[in-house]
Write an enzyme that holds these catalytic residues in place. Structure first.
Site, PDB file in Angstrom:
ATOM      1  N   PRO A 165       2.603  -4.735  -9.915  1.00 51.42           N
ATOM      2  CA  PRO A 165       2.154  -5.484 -11.366  1.00 51.42           C
ATOM      3  C   PRO A 165       1.171  -6.802 -11.031  1.00 51.42           C
ATOM      4  O   PRO A 165       1.424  -7.317  -9.895  1.00 51.42           O
ATOM      5  CB  PRO A 165       3.778  -5.951 -11.649  1.00 51.42           C
ATOM      6  N   LYS A 166       0.407  -6.959 -11.856  1.00 51.42           N
ATOM      7  CA  LYS A 166      -0.442  -8.104 -11.474  1.00 51.42           C
ATOM      8  C   LYS A 166      -0.494  -8.959 -12.578  1.00 51.42           C
ATOM      9  O   LYS A 166      -0.726  -8.655 -13.779  1.00 51.42           O
ATOM     10  CB  LYS A 166      -1.930  -7.615 -11.482  1.00 51.42           C
ATOM     11  N   ASP A 173       2.478  -6.499  -3.010  1.00 51.81           N
ATOM     12  CA  ASP A 173       1.166  -6.421  -2.157  1.00 51.81           C
ATOM     13  C   ASP A 173       1.369  -7.396  -1.054  1.00 51.81           C
ATOM     14  O   ASP A 173       1.732  -8.544  -1.315  1.00 51.81           O
ATOM     15  CB  ASP A 173       0.039  -6.795  -3.088  1.00 51.81           C
ATOM     16  N   GLY A 201       0.029  -2.392   0.939  1.00 53.85           N
ATOM     17  CA  GLY A 201      -1.261  -3.023   0.642  1.00 53.85           C
ATOM     18  C   GLY A 201      -2.100  -3.196   2.061  1.00 53.85           C
ATOM     19  O   GLY A 201      -1.282  -2.254   3.071  1.00 53.85           O
ATOM     20  N   GLU A 236       1.619   1.810   9.541  1.00 55.31           N
ATOM     21  CA  GLU A 236       0.388   2.197   9.283  1.00 55.31           C
ATOM     22  C   GLU A 236      -0.643   2.035  10.532  1.00 55.31           C
ATOM     23  O   GLU A 236      -1.629   2.677  10.655  1.00 55.31           O
ATOM     24  CB  GLU A 236      -0.220   1.703   7.833  1.00 55.31           C
ATOM     25  N   ASP A 265      -2.565   8.820  -2.670  1.00 52.26           N
ATOM     26  CA  ASP A 265      -3.352   8.469  -3.626  1.00 52.26           C
ATOM     27  C   ASP A 265      -4.285   9.889  -3.890  1.00 52.26           C
ATOM     28  O   ASP A 265      -5.372  10.063  -3.460  1.00 52.26           O
ATOM     29  CB  ASP A 265      -4.462   7.297  -3.128  1.00 52.26           C
TER      30      ASP A 265
END
Ligand code: ZN
Length: 338
Positions: free
Chosen positions: A103-104, A143, A173, A203, A279
């Site tokens: 959410p931004k 993020d 992120g 990651e 993705d």
């Protein structure tokens, strides 16, 4: 790049009912929609050439995410892309989709974290109203660029929207940015509020942070590409299920090739693993393709594939009743498959 499988394997995996637990909304868009929205916004064509690329390099992947960020500034667009993404997963025989998005607050576009999330939830409703059979829940992502206050705001929003279908919180992120201490209080609070937690971890090789994440004991982990012996031991004994995304890890260069992927040692060790796309739009993949890639690279049998897809139900952030309904769908499709 890693599309190595037979037509028969892909066809089997396409027919297999599946569970998607690690899909980012913005990364799952159709190329055609991105192109249409970029044209509508009259974005610089030199920036947009990456939309039409068949295979994308890592830098082109980052450029494409930049384009997507620029075209998703409108609530109606968010609703539309959410509906399309759900329909695409449904067409791939995904029976349950746990979609995640960040959410931004983009106040210059009249958008807040809450209005952003509500627009996405509207897309979920529209897909359902249109007859889409896929069960959908939402995860709100923090993020890693966000500070402690922004992380807490996302957690509070997720808690308020639980009745609307938000089931948990994710941390994602750029893995080289930020520090665990920033988000740990918000994540701890999320747990107290009854939200489930899945965190991107390892990651890149970051042993101190990976240990902090394992000590925190989230409900699920994402990736876990870079572990040393001690971390691997702690990870295996934790039994925390892990979402694994083959194409994503290879294209983003976390893993050199499919044959080097940690799926196989994790799977052989009996650790709970869930195949996911990450993705699917950006990496030109689908959950069926990810299953087919795994079948081909690791010699998985049809029985293994059924087991993998069915066991994923246990790791979904769903109620016992919803899981029961999914198990029934598996039983029906399995008896129908002969
Ligand atoms: Zn991810």
């Amino acid at each position: 790049m890693c599309d190595q499988y037979t037509e028969e394997q892909l066809s089997f995996c396409t027919n297999l009912p599946k569970i998607e637990l690690h899909a980012h909304l913005n990364g799952s868009l159709r190329d055609q929609t991105i192109k249409e929205l970029a044209d509508m916004r009259k974005l610089d064509p030199t920036l947009c050439h990456v939309v039409e690329k068949g295979e994308r390099t890592l830098s082109e992947v980052f450029q494409l995410f930049g384009v997507i960020h620029q075209v998703t500034t409108d609530h109606a667009i968010l609703t539309r892309i959410t509906q399309e993404v759900i329909e695409d997963f449904a067409a791939d025989n995904v029976q349950y989709l746990e979609l995640r998005t960040t959410p931004k607050d983009r106040l210059e576009h009249g958008m807040t974290k809450r209005s952003y999330t509500e627009a996405v939830l509207q897309g979920v409703q529209k897909a359902k109203a249109g007859g889409c059979p896929t069960m959908v829940r939402l995860l709100l992502s923090i993020d890693r660029r966000e500070d402690a206050a922004a992380a807490m705001a996302t957690v509070m929003l997720a808690a308020e929207l639980q009745a609307e279908g938000v089931v948990g919180v994710d941390l994602s992120g750029n893995p080289t940015i930020g520090s665990w201490d920033t988000w740990a209080p918000a994540l701890g609070h999320a747990r107290k509020l009854g939200l489930r937690l899945t965190l991107h971890a390892a990651e890149v090789y970051a042993p101190a942070e990976t240990k902090q994440i394992l000590d925190f004991r989230p409900d699920r982990l994402g990736h876990m590409c870079c572990l040393d012996i001690d971390l691997e031991q702690q990870f295996f004994s934790s039994c925390i299920p892990v979402e694994l995304c083959l194409s994503s890890n290879i294209i983003t260069e976390s893993v050199a090739s499919v044959s080097d992927h940690h799926f196989l040692p994790f799977f052989r060790a009996g650790h709970p693993v869930i195949l996911c796309t990450d993705d699917s739009g950006v990496f030109h993949t689908s959950l069926s393709k990810e299953y087919a890639i795994a079948a081909h690279a690791f010699g998985l049998s049809q029985r293994d594939l059924w087991q993998l897809s069915e066991q994923a139900i246990e790791h979904a952030f769903l109620s016992a009743d919803d899981k029961h309904e999914l198990r029934q769908r598996w039983a029906e499709q399995r008896s129908g498959s002969g």
